[in-house]
Design a protein around this motif. Structure first.
Motif, PDB file in Angstrom:
ATOM      1  N   GLY A 293       0.811  -1.213   0.000  1.00  0.00           N
ATOM      2  CA  GLY A 293       0.000   0.000   0.000  1.00  0.00           C
ATOM      3  C   GLY A 293       0.841   1.258   0.000  1.00  0.00           C
ATOM      4  N   TRP A 294       1.859   1.298   0.835  1.00  0.00           N
ATOM      5  CA  TRP A 294       2.713   2.490   0.901  1.00  0.00           C
ATOM      6  C   TRP A 294       3.521   2.670  -0.378  1.00  0.00           C
ATOM      7  CZ3 TRP A 294       1.912   6.320   3.972  1.00  0.00           C
ATOM      8  CH2 TRP A 294       1.327   6.114   5.233  1.00  0.00           C
ATOM      9  N   LEU A 295       4.048   1.588  -0.921  1.00  0.00           N
ATOM     10  CA  LEU A 295       4.819   1.689  -2.162  1.00  0.00           C
ATOM     11  C   LEU A 295       3.936   2.118  -3.332  1.00  0.00           C
ATOM     12  CD1 LEU A 295       7.169  -1.426  -1.902  1.00  0.00           C
ATOM     13  CD2 LEU A 295       7.812   0.979  -1.700  1.00  0.00           C
ATOM     14  N   SER A 296       2.688   1.644  -3.362  1.00  0.00           N
ATOM     15  CA  SER A 296       1.793   2.023  -4.456  1.00  0.00           C
ATOM     16  C   SER A 296       1.416   3.496  -4.388  1.00  0.00           C
ATOM     17  CB  SER A 296       0.530   1.164  -4.438  1.00  0.00           C
ATOM     18  OG  SER A 296      -0.291   1.482  -3.326  1.00  0.00           O
ATOM     19  N   ALA A 297       1.560   4.112  -3.210  1.00  0.00           N
ATOM     20  CA  ALA A 297       1.224   5.533  -3.071  1.00  0.00           C
ATOM     21  C   ALA A 297       2.271   6.429  -3.714  1.00  0.00           C
ATOM     22  CB  ALA A 297       1.077   5.889  -1.591  1.00  0.00           C
ATOM     23  N   ILE A 298       3.521   5.950  -3.842  1.00  0.00           N
ATOM     24  CA  ILE A 298       4.605   6.795  -4.351  1.00  0.00           C
ATOM     25  C   ILE A 298       4.336   7.280  -5.773  1.00  0.00           C
ATOM     26  CG2 ILE A 298       7.059   6.852  -4.969  1.00  0.00           C
ATOM     27  CD1 ILE A 298       7.560   4.941  -2.603  1.00  0.00           C
ATOM     28  N   PRO A 299       4.019   6.391  -6.735  1.00  0.00           N
ATOM     29  CA  PRO A 299       3.754   6.889  -8.096  1.00  0.00           C
ATOM     30  C   PRO A 299       2.589   7.873  -8.150  1.00  0.00           C
ATOM     31  CG  PRO A 299       4.085   4.508  -8.112  1.00  0.00           C
ATOM     32  CD  PRO A 299       3.981   4.915  -6.683  1.00  0.00           C
ATOM     33  N   TYR A 300       1.546   7.628  -7.370  1.00  0.00           N
ATOM     34  CA  TYR A 300       0.382   8.510  -7.381  1.00  0.00           C
ATOM     35  C   TYR A 300       0.710   9.875  -6.770  1.00  0.00           C
ATOM     36  CZ  TYR A 300      -2.629   4.568  -8.644  1.00  0.00           C
ATOM     37  OH  TYR A 300      -3.222   3.523  -9.291  1.00  0.00           O
ATOM     38  N   LEU A 301       1.528   9.890  -5.730  1.00  0.00           N
ATOM     39  CA  LEU A 301       1.898  11.155  -5.093  1.00  0.00           C
ATOM     40  C   LEU A 301       2.666  12.041  -6.061  1.00  0.00           C
ATOM     41  CD1 LEU A 301       2.039  12.935  -2.551  1.00  0.00           C
ATOM     42  CD2 LEU A 301       4.163  11.727  -1.938  1.00  0.00           C
ATOM     43  N   VAL A 302       3.658  11.479  -6.726  1.00  0.00           N
ATOM     44  CA  VAL A 302       4.443  12.250  -7.691  1.00  0.00           C
ATOM     45  C   VAL A 302       3.543  12.715  -8.841  1.00  0.00           C
ATOM     46  CG1 VAL A 302       6.410  12.197  -9.263  1.00  0.00           C
ATOM     47  CG2 VAL A 302       6.540  10.997  -7.068  1.00  0.00           C
ATOM     48  N   ALA A 303       2.652  11.828  -9.284  1.00  0.00           N
ATOM     49  CA  ALA A 303       1.757  12.174 -10.402  1.00  0.00           C
ATOM     50  C   ALA A 303       0.827  13.323 -10.058  1.00  0.00           C
ATOM     51  CB  ALA A 303       0.943  10.943 -10.808  1.00  0.00           C
ATOM     52  N   SER A 304       0.410  13.430  -8.795  1.00  0.00           N
ATOM     53  CA  SER A 304      -0.526  14.492  -8.415  1.00  0.00           C
ATOM     54  C   SER A 304       0.103  15.871  -8.597  1.00  0.00           C
ATOM     55  CB  SER A 304      -0.998  14.297  -6.973  1.00  0.00           C
ATOM     56  OG  SER A 304       0.075  14.423  -6.053  1.00  0.00           O
ATOM     57  N   PHE A 305       1.374  16.030  -8.227  1.00  0.00           N
ATOM     58  CA  PHE A 305       2.065  17.318  -8.410  1.00  0.00           C
ATOM     59  C   PHE A 305       2.332  17.590  -9.891  1.00  0.00           C
ATOM     60  CE2 PHE A 305       3.268  16.235  -4.004  1.00  0.00           C
ATOM     61  CZ  PHE A 305       2.847  17.399  -3.361  1.00  0.00           C
ATOM     62  N   PHE A 306       2.740  16.556 -10.601  1.00  0.00           N
ATOM     63  CA  PHE A 306       3.057  16.703 -12.021  1.00  0.00           C
ATOM     64  C   PHE A 306       1.810  17.098 -12.812  1.00  0.00           C
ATOM     65  CE2 PHE A 306       3.826  14.772 -16.277  1.00  0.00           C
ATOM     66  CZ  PHE A 306       4.928  15.534 -16.633  1.00  0.00           C
ATOM     67  N   MET A 307       0.671  16.498 -12.485  1.00  0.00           N
ATOM     68  CA  MET A 307      -0.579  16.764 -13.191  1.00  0.00           C
ATOM     69  C   MET A 307      -0.981  18.234 -13.072  1.00  0.00           C
ATOM     70  SD  MET A 307      -4.327  15.059 -12.436  1.00  0.00           S
ATOM     71  CE  MET A 307      -3.835  13.425 -12.950  1.00  0.00           C
ATOM     72  N   ILE A 308      -0.917  18.781 -11.867  1.00  0.00           N
ATOM     73  CA  ILE A 308      -1.310  20.179 -11.653  1.00  0.00           C
ATOM     74  C   ILE A 308      -0.340  21.123 -12.357  1.00  0.00           C
ATOM     75  CG2 ILE A 308      -1.588  21.975  -9.900  1.00  0.00           C
ATOM     76  CD1 ILE A 308      -2.601  19.770  -8.013  1.00  0.00           C
ATOM     77  N   ALA A 309       0.961  20.822 -12.295  1.00  0.00           N
ATOM     78  CA  ALA A 309       1.961  21.675 -12.948  1.00  0.00           C
ATOM     79  C   ALA A 309       1.761  21.703 -14.459  1.00  0.00           C
ATOM     80  CB  ALA A 309       3.367  21.185 -12.607  1.00  0.00           C
ATOM     81  N   VAL A 310       1.497  20.565 -15.060  1.00  0.00           N
ATOM     82  CA  VAL A 310       1.295  20.503 -16.508  1.00  0.00           C
ATOM     83  C   VAL A 310       0.006  21.224 -16.900  1.00  0.00           C
ATOM     84  CG1 VAL A 310       0.905  18.960 -18.470  1.00  0.00           C
ATOM     85  CG2 VAL A 310       2.646  18.401 -16.779  1.00  0.00           C
ATOM     86  N   GLY A 311      -1.044  21.093 -16.081  1.00  0.00           N
ATOM     87  CA  GLY A 311      -2.300  21.786 -16.360  1.00  0.00           C
ATOM     88  C   GLY A 311      -2.127  23.290 -16.382  1.00  0.00           C
TER      89      GLY A 311
END
Length: 439
Positions: A293-311
């Motif tokens: 569960g904790w390891l699966s959160a890492i890709p999603y956490l990074v993606a959340s910041f990247f998504m907003i920046a690209v938007g």
């Protein structure tokens, strides 16, 4: 001076203040609703870690059950969005959320493959109207030039659902493994993640409004400025001869079908990650559910910041194609790295993180494209049609991965296929004339 402000004659501060109010009043609540929408949709990926053994189900059965959700989703997508257009977002979305929350929680009662298939199918039917309904809803509030960042804020609920849902699901599987209350841990997971959606559905009736004119928290001047901005945006699309104005013309328009294919390619990568990330991480040598569960959160956490920046970058630069194509290419490369480096947990996690960043960012970066040329008369059916075409991937992707894993013992071939689909989608995006979508 802001373009919309010039067109309406309103001061910059008035219109900007109105948009800030709208974002503050609408986006946080809709964000939470979408977070649970996505969590209810993909929590089978964690329940699978225990449910398959408990019910003696195969990987193929899981893949079909995960994917059959999207058959119901596709069949109900257009009718549901047309119903929303007729009765209003508040009543329709609230009703849908109560229904899918109840169905999602009822997965705890699954005893066989057949009951798993049935509940997943019905859940897909009830969820079908939510996402395209929200895309349509935003067109009633924000002009084209603002939808990139609004969609990014809204759809950041997807990676955040992974950030929160991964550790939460892993904790539930560990905490309830003793079988408290006569229920297995995977049954508690479905129950506790479905109930909040029901409560949110009731809250929709009191929080959402069906348009600018219906709210009390905007002044008359702010309402007039926002409404004028929307009208000017619609006229600009018509003047450029880019707006498709009827649903009949939607069905005849090749760009709609091409964009449906692009969205399909994005979703093939997205759902491979959403439904199989816990299993892929487990195959790297991690067996504890909490650690997965904790390891699966890492890709999603990074993606959340990247998504907003690209938007924000896409709106600021008024550029759409490369802001979509580059994330899709990241998804392509990330899946390749994760597959080639399957024996190296660190490199594999880097690849999974890149793939998650790219595919999830592709979702909000895609939606300004169809919104740029679909007129208001065609938006309800057109957006739902494109969404439904894309959601076919939700059936094919998990079923393909499950079938190939049962046949070969790993997911390598499936991930190669999915990465190739993303590459074709990115090339297709770059073939679209820039003047058509760069708004």
């Amino acid at each position: 001076m802001n373009t919309q402000a010039r067109a309406t004659g309103a001061p910059d501060a008035l219109l900007e203040g109105a948009y800030r109010k709208a974002i503050f009043r609408l986006i946080p609540f809709i964000f939470v609703c979408y977070l649970f929408n996505y969590l209810d949709r993909v929590n089978v990926g964690f329940a699978k870690l225990q449910m398959l053994d408990a019910l003696n189900l195969s990987e193929t059965v899981y893949g079909l059950g995960a994917g059959i959700f999207f058959i119901g989703y596709v069949l109900a997508g257009v009718p549901s969005n047309l119903a929303l257009h007729k009765v209003g977002a508040r009543r329709w979305i609230g009703t849908l959320m109560i229904a899918w929350g109840a169905l999602s929680a009822s997965l705890m009662f699954v005893k066989s493959a057949e009951s798993f298939y049935l509940i997943r199918f019905l859940t897909g039917v009830t969820e079908a109207g939510f996402f395209p309904g929200m895309v349509l809803y935003f067109t009633h509030w924000f002009p084209s030039e603002r939808r990139g960042r609004v969609m990014a804020l809204f759809m950041s609920a997807i990676p955040i659902s992974g950030v929160l849902g991964g550790p939460l699901s892993g904790w539930m599987l560990n905490h309830f493994q003793a079988g408290q209350g006569g229920l297995a841990a995977w049954q508690w997971l479905y129950l506790l993640q479905g109930l909040p959606t029901i409560l949110l559905g009731f809250a929709v009736y009191f929080v959402l409004h069906d348009g600018v004119a219906a709210v009390k928290w905007l002044s008359a001047d702010e309402k007039n400025a926002m409404q004028k901005a929307l009208e000017d945006d619609e006229r600009a699309r018509r003047a450029g001869n880019t707006a498709v104005q009827s649903f009949a013309s939607v069905l005849r328009n090749r760009n709609v079908w091409m964009l449906g294919g692009v969205y399909f390619s994005i979703q093939m990568g997205v759902y491979a990650i959403n439904f199989w990330l816990p299993s892929i991480i487990k195959s790297l040598g991690f067996n504890d559910p909490a650690m997965i569960g904790w390891l699966s959160a890492i890709p999603y956490l990074v993606a959340s910041f990247f998504m907003i920046a690209v938007g924000r970058s896409a709106d600021r630069r008024r550029e759409r194609r490369w802001h979509l194509a580059i994330p899709m290419l990241m998804g392509f490369g990330g899946l390749l790295i994760a597959t080639v480096a399957a024996d190296n947990p660190v490199l594999a996690m880097i690849g999974l993180t890149l793939a998650t960043m790219g595919t999830l960012t592709g979702l909000p970066m895609f939606w300004p494209l169809p919104a740029a040329f679909l007129g208001s008369a065609a938006a309800a059916g057109g957006l739902a049609l494109i969404n439904s075409l894309g959601q076919i991937a939700g059936f094919l992707s998990p079923y393909l991965v499950g079938w190939i894993k049962d046949a070969t013992g790993n997911t390598h071939v499936a991930l190669y296929i999915l990465s190739a689909v993303l590459l074709v989608g990115a090339i297709t995006v770059l073939s679209i004339p820039a003047k058509t979508v760069n708004r």
